[in-house]
Design a protein around this motif. Structure first.
Motif, short mmCIF file in Angstrom:
data_model
loop_
_atom_site.label_atom_id
_atom_site.label_comp_id
_atom_site.label_asym_id
_atom_site.label_seq_id
_atom_site.Cartn_x
_atom_site.Cartn_y
_atom_site.Cartn_z
N LEU A 63 22.22 22.17 -43.83
CA LEU A 63 21.36 22.68 -42.76
C LEU A 63 21.25 21.64 -41.65
N LEU A 83 15.94 23.27 -37.10
CA LEU A 83 15.50 24.01 -38.28
C LEU A 83 15.39 23.07 -39.48
N TRP A 84 16.33 22.13 -39.58
CA TRP A 84 16.27 21.13 -40.66
C TRP A 84 14.97 20.33 -40.58
N GLN A 87 12.10 21.27 -39.19
CA GLN A 87 10.98 22.15 -39.57
C GLN A 87 10.90 22.32 -41.08
N LYS A 88 12.06 22.54 -41.71
CA LYS A 88 12.09 22.74 -43.16
C LYS A 88 11.67 21.46 -43.88
N THR A 89 12.12 20.30 -43.41
CA THR A 89 11.76 19.03 -44.04
C THR A 89 10.26 18.79 -43.94
N GLU A 135 7.94 21.05 -43.67
CA GLU A 135 7.30 22.02 -44.58
C GLU A 135 7.41 21.54 -46.03
N GLN A 136 8.56 21.04 -46.40
CA GLN A 136 8.74 20.53 -47.77
C GLN A 136 7.81 19.35 -48.04
N GLU A 163 13.20 18.85 -53.14
CA GLU A 163 13.99 19.72 -52.26
C GLU A 163 14.46 18.99 -50.99
#
Length: 156
Positions: free
Chosen positions: A15, A22-23, A25-27, A29-30, A38
């Protein structure tokens, strides 16, 4: 040559490689949800290291530009301009913001001050068309002085 040899397999891209924002944002959030297993740790570490290097480069760049213009201001009083003063004010402001946000960077600024001065001396000579020997070998300023809001090199 076969151009396919140089194209990565899209299925193997992470990603991080496909969509950097997006990476991020996801990081985030994780991290917020304690999903540490994750996290793309390799790229996260690389990004954090890169951020630190970027901040240091910003200190070096802004300090060098500030010193160039202070030298020009000091050694060419008959050519002083609003533009030079504006550049002095702008790069001083950038440094002060960096040091306010990350106080430890002030120590780095002090550490590289002499090196930045030597670079500024060379660049000021090029810009002014004066011989580099016109500019003092030793910096006539210090970090604390050049960071003062109203400081100009004519105060020596």
């Amino acid at each position: 040559m076969n151009s396919q040899l140089y194209q990565p397999n899209l299925n193997q891209l992470t990603l991080y490689d496909q969509d950097y924002y997006l990476w991020i944002q996801k990081t985030v959030e994780q991290l917020q949800h304690n999903q540490f297993q994750e996290i793309d740790l390799k790229n996260l570490i690389a990004e954090l290291e890169s951020m630190g290097r970027s901040e240091k480069r910003s200190v070096q760049s802004n300090l060098t530009v500030l010193l160039i213009h202070l030298l020009k201001y000091k050694y060419q009083p008959n050519k002083r301009s609003r533009s030079w003063r504006s550049t002095i004010v702008e790069h001083r402001r950038r440094l002060l913001i960096l040091f306010k946000d990350s106080p430890s960077l002030r120590g780095y600024g002090q550490e590289i001050f002499a090196e930045c001065y030597q670079d500024a001396r060379q660049d000021a000579a090029t810009e002014t068309q004066l011989k580099v020997s016109v500019f003092s070998d030793e910096c006539p300023f210090n970090l604390e002085a050049v960071l003062k809001v109203d400081y100009l090199a004519d105060e020596e």
